[in-house]
Enzyme design. Structure first.
Site, PDB file in Angstrom:
ATOM      1  N   SER A 143       0.753  -1.302  -0.025  1.00 17.66           N
ATOM      2  CA  SER A 143      -0.009  -0.072  -0.004  1.00 17.66           C
ATOM      3  C   SER A 143       0.966   1.245  -0.005  1.00 17.66           C
ATOM      4  CB  SER A 143      -0.943  -0.058   1.079  1.00 17.66           C
ATOM      5  OG  SER A 143      -1.949  -0.996   0.883  1.00 17.66           O
ATOM      6  N   LYS A 160      -0.137   3.681  -2.693  1.00 11.11           N
ATOM      7  CA  LYS A 160      -1.356   4.749  -2.546  1.00 11.11           C
ATOM      8  C   LYS A 160      -0.630   6.117  -2.506  1.00 11.11           C
ATOM      9  CE  LYS A 160      -4.736   1.419  -0.624  1.00 11.11           C
ATOM     10  NZ  LYS A 160      -3.924   0.510  -0.356  1.00 11.11           N
ATOM     11  N   SER A 181      -5.918   3.076   4.810  1.00  8.88           N
ATOM     12  CA  SER A 181      -5.587   2.516   3.465  1.00  8.88           C
ATOM     13  C   SER A 181      -6.524   1.777   2.755  1.00  8.88           C
ATOM     14  CB  SER A 181      -4.342   1.342   3.902  1.00  8.88           C
ATOM     15  OG  SER A 181      -3.554   1.196   2.835  1.00  8.88           O
TER      16      SER A 181
END
Length: 379
Positions: free
Chosen positions: A58, A61, A118
């Site tokens: 993640s 992101k 997230s």
């Protein structure tokens, strides 16, 4: 004897607080790669396999966040812009904010959902709203990565879920974090939130960045966990007006990623400091102008950045200026007319351009006649 030993132990602990932390070694990490960078200068203070291409989960992101912040700055979005949930977003799995198909949520809450929880669904919905599809948004992500010099990065999706050919490096992640916290520090208003509620206090978000509660200088930024990527974190911190970025990719467990990031941050703050040896508009000399309306032009330093130096060298910073000779007119304010080399303990740290403080026009005919006339009658 026991009393003496106790006294020596206390003295050792006290004195250790005044000494720089030893530089980490590869043996100190379970992670596959790591880096420590000072944000304003981009100076690397520690690196370990910094360019290895690795899954980053993640941490991915961060790029959608950067693109979103850039669109906000450009006036293409507002924090009230509605983001609509889609079937693909709902099917994302993993970490989510439970975004339903057709549900509209303000961009401000979507950003919270990405930074704090997230949310994979939030990130996909954001991508689809901004670019029409996740694939089209991924193309924007890869283009922006190239522009930032992230040469060891390739995005396949917006979430960081494990996928072939989806990778980055510790150095590239640090470059991305640097761009975010130096150009869009408002992101830190989101990444420092430990707990938040959405949908009128019906959906709770809990920040997975444990450093927010275990390291007092933490300002963010993003965690990531996946089977291939293992445990990752991009950790940012601010102390003594110095912003540091620690990246850990591929740690063995969640405790290790935070411990190793904290170790890097502590090493950075104990061993380095951000110095500002040059002031804005500092006059460093004059340069002779050839065939100019003025004979000389002031040489200055404009908008200097700080320099990162080891604390042991902070009292031994030197500035050496080299100016051009007989610079031809015309000259524009801001034209480079020399350079300043900043060094610490005899080692060059950085080179700063020296620029003209003002415009100097080319000598015209009548100015040339007057110059000749006055030179003939000088006593």
């Amino acid at each position: 004897m026991k009393k003496l030993t106790s006294v020596l132990l206390v003295l050792t602990i006290l004195l250790s607080g005044f000494c720089a932390t030893a530089a980490p070694t590869a043996e100190d990490f379970t992670a596959k790669s790591a880096i420590l960078m000072e944000a304003s200068t981009g100076k690397i203070l520690y690196e370990y396999n910094k360019d290895e291409k690795l899954a980053m989960a993640s941490i991915t992101k961060l790029m959608p966040l950067l693109i979103t912040m850039e669109k906000l700055d450009a006036g293409e979005l507002t924090l009230d812009t509605p983001i609509t949930g889609s079937p693909k977003a709902k099917e994302a799995g993993g970490s989510t904010i439970f975004l339903d198909v057709g549900e509209k949520m303000a961009l401000n809450d979507i950003i919270k959902g990405i930074c704090i929880a997230s949310g994979n669904d939030a990130t996909i919905a954001l991508a689809e709203t901004l670019a029409g599809s996740e694939n089209d948004f991924v193309a924007l992500m890869n283009q922006r990565a190239l522009e930032l010099g992230m040469t060891n990065t390739n995005y396949v999706n917006v979430t960081g879920l494990d996928a072939d050919y989806h990778y980055s490096s510790a150095y590239d992640c640090a470059l991305l974090a640097k761009e975010i916290i130096t150009k869009h520090p408002e992101v830190l208003n989101y990444t420092t939130i430990r707990e938040e509620w959405l949908r009128g206090n019906r959906t709770q978000l809990i920040n997975t960045n444990r450093l927010l509660s275990t390291y007092q200088y933490t300002t963010g930024l993003k965690t990531g966990t996946e089977t291939n990527a293992k445990y990752c974190v991009v950790a940012t911190a601010k102390k003594d007006n110095m912003d540091l970025i620690a990246v850990i990719l591929g740690a063995e467990d969640t405790n290790a990623r935070f411990a190793e990031a904290k170790m890097l941050l502590q090493y950075g703050y104990s061993s380095y400091e951000l110095s500002h040896p040059v002031e804005d508009n500092e006059l460093v000399g004059t340069v002779t102008v050839n065939k100019g309306a003025k004979d000389t032009v002031n040489a200055i330093i404009k908008n200097p950045s700080g320099v990162v130096v080891p604390k042991t060298y902070s009292d031994n910073i030197k500035k050496e200026v080299t100016l051009f000779k007989d610079v031809p007119a015309p000259i524009k304010a801001g034209d480079i007319i020399g350079e300043m080399v900043i060094s610490a303990a005899g080692e060059p740290i950085t080179t700063i351009p020296v620029v003209a403080a003002e415009d100097v026009n080319k000598l015209n005919f009548w100015q040339a006649i007057w110059k000749i006339f006055t030179s003939l009658f000088q006593f």
